[in-house]
Design a protein around this motif. Structure first.
Motif, PDB file in Angstrom:
ATOM      1  N   ALA A 252       9.332  -0.353   7.115  1.00  0.00           N
ATOM      2  CA  ALA A 252       9.402  -1.395   8.137  1.00  0.00           C
ATOM      3  C   ALA A 252       8.570  -1.019   9.355  1.00  0.00           C
ATOM      4  O   ALA A 252       7.874  -1.863   9.935  1.00  0.00           O
ATOM      5  N   GLU A 253       8.619   0.252   9.740  1.00  0.00           N
ATOM      6  CA  GLU A 253       7.799   0.703  10.860  1.00  0.00           C
ATOM      7  C   GLU A 253       6.314   0.552  10.556  1.00  0.00           C
ATOM      8  O   GLU A 253       5.519   0.163  11.423  1.00  0.00           O
ATOM      9  N   GLU A 254       5.922   0.842   9.317  1.00  0.00           N
ATOM     10  CA  GLU A 254       4.512   0.730   8.937  1.00  0.00           C
ATOM     11  C   GLU A 254       4.048  -0.726   8.984  1.00  0.00           C
ATOM     12  O   GLU A 254       2.951  -1.023   9.454  1.00  0.00           O
ATOM     13  N   VAL A 255       4.892  -1.631   8.501  1.00  0.00           N
ATOM     14  CA  VAL A 255       4.538  -3.049   8.564  1.00  0.00           C
ATOM     15  C   VAL A 255       4.441  -3.501  10.017  1.00  0.00           C
ATOM     16  O   VAL A 255       3.515  -4.228  10.404  1.00  0.00           O
ATOM     17  N   GLY A 256       5.387  -3.068  10.847  1.00  0.00           N
ATOM     18  CA  GLY A 256       5.345  -3.431  12.261  1.00  0.00           C
ATOM     19  C   GLY A 256       4.080  -2.941  12.943  1.00  0.00           C
ATOM     20  O   GLY A 256       3.479  -3.655  13.751  1.00  0.00           O
ATOM     21  N   ALA A 257       3.654  -1.716  12.607  1.00  0.00           N
ATOM     22  CA  ALA A 257       2.436  -1.163  13.207  1.00  0.00           C
ATOM     23  C   ALA A 257       1.195  -1.930  12.775  1.00  0.00           C
ATOM     24  O   ALA A 257       0.187  -1.948  13.487  1.00  0.00           O
ATOM     25  N   ALA A 258       1.246  -2.560  11.592  1.00  0.00           N
ATOM     26  CA  ALA A 258       0.089  -3.289  11.081  1.00  0.00           C
ATOM     27  C   ALA A 258      -0.030  -4.694  11.658  1.00  0.00           C
ATOM     28  O   ALA A 258      -1.074  -5.343  11.501  1.00  0.00           O
ATOM     29  N   LEU A 259       0.992  -5.195  12.330  1.00  0.00           N
ATOM     30  CA  LEU A 259       0.976  -6.575  12.817  1.00  0.00           C
ATOM     31  C   LEU A 259      -0.130  -6.828  13.834  1.00  0.00           C
ATOM     32  O   LEU A 259      -0.774  -7.877  13.822  1.00  0.00           O
ATOM     33  N   ALA A 260      -0.349  -5.875  14.734  1.00  0.00           N
ATOM     34  CA  ALA A 260      -1.290  -6.108  15.829  1.00  0.00           C
ATOM     35  C   ALA A 260      -2.711  -6.314  15.329  1.00  0.00           C
ATOM     36  O   ALA A 260      -3.471  -7.107  15.905  1.00  0.00           O
TER      37      ALA A 260
END
Length: 399
Positions: A252-260
């Motif tokens: 989930a953290e990795e997906v969140g980091a990819a959003l920007a």
């Protein structure tokens, strides 16, 4: 209404492909392969053995190979006329090289070589290529002789629905006559055809058409890019494969980091995944990111988080981002306009568009051009033109 850019290929849904070994086995079973091996066999009286035994010597007799052999056997029969001289599709020097690979090559080499063969044969005739595109993108069926598509093993014969019965008299049903028995053979893409069509269309369009199950070892940025065109069930299936062996919280953290850095549509997919498919871990990531400039405004808008205050620049950025998701997917221009209008009258819409130049979103110009070219109210179109000029002016100042 037409899509915003009729020259842009709409995002294509994922395609399911057999394994590399099964695809290579299908190549070995094509009419063209048979013709090439026979034509290039050494003159020692063993050409029949070479041609018929190629599959067993190279692995086409495996269980996976037999599964695809049966799927292409009808196309082989239909392509015999072309296959009899099918080797003539290739230059003599190319025939020798291709035949050597088909006879002795490993699966990856065979597939690379068959890609070259399909590119050479299919792309030399625009009508053949367009026929392949329709079979792939529209799921059409090919009526009549399959031609070179059959010779290459790219189509397979499919069952034809029986003609509808005709009601006569008091409810009695009967066939429509002797002509009912005269049916045209129909063909659809074989698994090998789906593989070849995907490759050729991707090359021609510049769009990487996703393959189901191919993102398991990729990072979150690649996952979001790939999932943009996935229908809901396939998206969950792909996500499940990606999560296998990963810690859910770290994922989930990795997906969140990819959003920007994701594209607008990829960002929308990522927000939805975190909100609905990652449970508490995903929601915690979104709660933390909602205070991020610009990205937080998009998250708040998509999740209806009204408690998050946004500056006018952030509101403009979020509106452009949400409209851009429709453009990226290939949405129609009236959908793009409606996504920003949101019930506002023409004057209010014009006022909103004046903010767009301040948001500095990379898709701002494309969204404004939709309003310039397609909005029915000239006041709104004029406001969009003014905003676009201001955007260009600010861009030159920013350098």
């Amino acid at each position: 209404m037409a899509t915003n850019d009729d020259d842009t290929l709409p995002l294509q849904p994922p395609v399911r492909l057999p394994s590399e070994a099964e695809l290579a086995a299908a190549v070995r079973a094509t009419p063209l392969t048979t013709a090439l091996l026979r034509a290039t066999a050494p003159a020692t009286g063993t050409e029949t053995e070479t041609g018929s035994g190629a599959g067993s010597e190279t692995g086409a007799g495996s269980e996976g190979g037999r599964a695809l052999d049966s799927a292409t056997s009808e196309a082989e029969a239909a392509g015999e006329a072309e296959a009899a001289g099918g080797e003539e599709l290739l230059d003599e020097a190319v025939r020798e090289r291709v035949a050597e690979v088909l006879r002795e090559g490993e699966d990856p080499q065979i597939l690379r070589t068959w890609t070259e063969v399909c590119r050479d044969v299919v792309l030399r005739d625009e009508q053949v290529f367009l026929r392949l595109v329709r079979l792939f993108m529209r799921r059409e069926r090919l009526a009549g002789a399959p031609g070179v598509l059959g010779t290459l093993g790219l189509v397979r014969r499919v069952a034809q629905d029986p003609p509808p019965a005709v009601t006569r008299g008091r409810g009695r049903r009967t066939g429509s006559g002797p002509a009912d028995t005269e049916t045209t053979e129909l063909y659809a893409l074989s698994p090998l055809g789906s593989w070849a069509a995907r490759g050729l269309i991707s090359e021609a369009s510049g769009q990487d058409i996703p393959v189901m199950g191919s993102f398991a070892s990729r990072d979150a940025a690649a996952l979001l890019q790939g999932l943009r065109s996935y229908p809901e069930p396939e998206r969950l299936e792909e996500l499940t494969g990606w999560l296998a062996g990963r810690d859910r919280g770290a994922a989930a953290e990795e997906v969140g980091a990819a959003l920007a850095t994701a594209s607008p549509l990829g960002r929308a997919v990522g927000v939805e995944l975190l909100a609905t498919d990652f449970g508490d871990e995903g929601r915690q990531v979104l709660d933390r990111l909602i205070d991020t400039p610009r990205l937080g405004a998009v998250i708040a808008a998509r999740l209806g988080r009204d408690e998050r205050p946004s500056t006018p620049e952030e509101i403009a950025w979020a509106l452009v981002d949400m409209a851009a998701t429709l453009l990226e997917f290939g949405g129609e221009t009236d959908e793009v306009i409606a996504s920003i209008a949101m019930g506002m009258d023409a004057e209010e819409q014009a006022g909103t568009l004046t903010l767009f130049a301040l948001g500095d979103h990379p898709w701002t110009a494309q969204v404004l051009r939709v309003f310039i070219d397609h909005h029915p109210d000239q006041r709104v179109a004029a406001a969009a033109r003014k905003a676009l000029r201001r955007l260009h002016g600010l861009a030159s100042i920013r350098g």
